[in-house]
Scaffold this active site. Structure first.
Site, PDB file in Angstrom:
ATOM      1  N   ARG A   1      -2.482   9.424  -2.277  1.00 53.23           N
ATOM      2  CA  ARG A   1      -3.869   9.164  -2.708  1.00 53.23           C
ATOM      3  C   ARG A   1      -4.877   9.832  -1.779  1.00 53.23           C
ATOM      4  O   ARG A   1      -5.996  10.143  -2.185  1.00 53.23           O
ATOM      5  CB  ARG A   1      -4.112   7.656  -2.837  1.00 53.23           C
TER       6      ARG A   1
ATOM      7  N   GLU B   1       7.838  -1.922   7.638  1.00 48.71           N
ATOM      8  CA  GLU B   1       8.259  -3.317   7.803  1.00 48.71           C
ATOM      9  C   GLU B   1       9.767  -3.361   8.080  1.00 48.71           C
ATOM     10  O   GLU B   1      10.230  -4.081   8.960  1.00 48.71           O
ATOM     11  CB  GLU B   1       7.903  -4.073   6.522  1.00 48.71           C
TER      12      GLU B   1
END
Ligand code: AMP
Length: 181
Positions: A64, A101
């Site tokens: 993006r 993560e």
């Protein structure tokens, strides 16, 4: 005089709960980009602090950050440098690992994209923990560039990313913020 047009950018951002996994509130900018006024207002708002600035290149983070960064670069009359996921750039690259993560990921830039002391404006759609943008800053600095500032449409302040970038001595410009994750 401040010529910003007061367009309500936040209203055009769609929130998808539990995407891509439970507990994540995904902030979807496709609805903002699809609106003709929304896209233009977003680029104007990203660009205005840098109109007088001494920027050599705009760098955008896949994917993006390419849509926004390309438009920001054209608006500032500067060139665009893509920062891509590992293995996508065709010529010689340098890379930077960063923690996810679970596990690690790598972003890359062409080794000859940035010259010593080039002044770079970094663009992405959203800053959360600052892991991705932090790695992009490290990569630009490894290439010899100076990160003048980093600009994002969305800040998730509770995740501390913008503060993390400021602690790396990077100016941070964001347009809207959302509570939580
Ligand atoms: P971070 O590295 O934690 O700052 O995450 C930033 C990157 O992950 C950006 O490239 C975002 O596009 C994406 N991202 C993280 N959280 C969200 C969210 N809640 N909604 C949309 N994109 C997100």
């Amino acid at each position: 005089m401040d010529l910003r047009n007061g367009f309500d950018i936040k209203r055009y951002i769609r929130t998808i709960p539990d995407y891509p996994k439970p507990g994540i509130m995904f902030r979807d900018i496709t609805t903002l980009l699809a609106d003709l006024h929304g896209f233009r207002a977003t680029i104007d708002e990203l660009v205005w602090p840098f109109l007088r600035g001494d920027i050599d290149y705009v760098a955008g983070i896949e994917a993006r950050g390419f849509i926004l960064g390309g438009a920001v670069a054209a608006s500032l009359g500067r060139g665009f440098i893509p920062i891509r996921k590992k293995g996508k750039l065709p010529s010689r690259t340098i890379g930077q690992e960063y923690a996810l993560e679970y596990g690690v990921d790598t972003i890359e830039i062409h080794a000859d994209a940035i010259k010593q002391d080039d002044r770079i404006l970094l663009i992405d759609d959203l800053i959360a923990t600052g892991g991705t943008a932090g790695a992009a800053i490290d990569l630009i600095r490894k290439s010899g560039g100076e990160v003048v500032a980093a600009a994002f449409v969305i800040d998730l302040p509770e995740l501390g990313g913008a503060a993390k970038l400021r602690s790396k001595n990077v100016k941070v410009h964001t347009l809207v913020s959302f509570e939580g994750h």
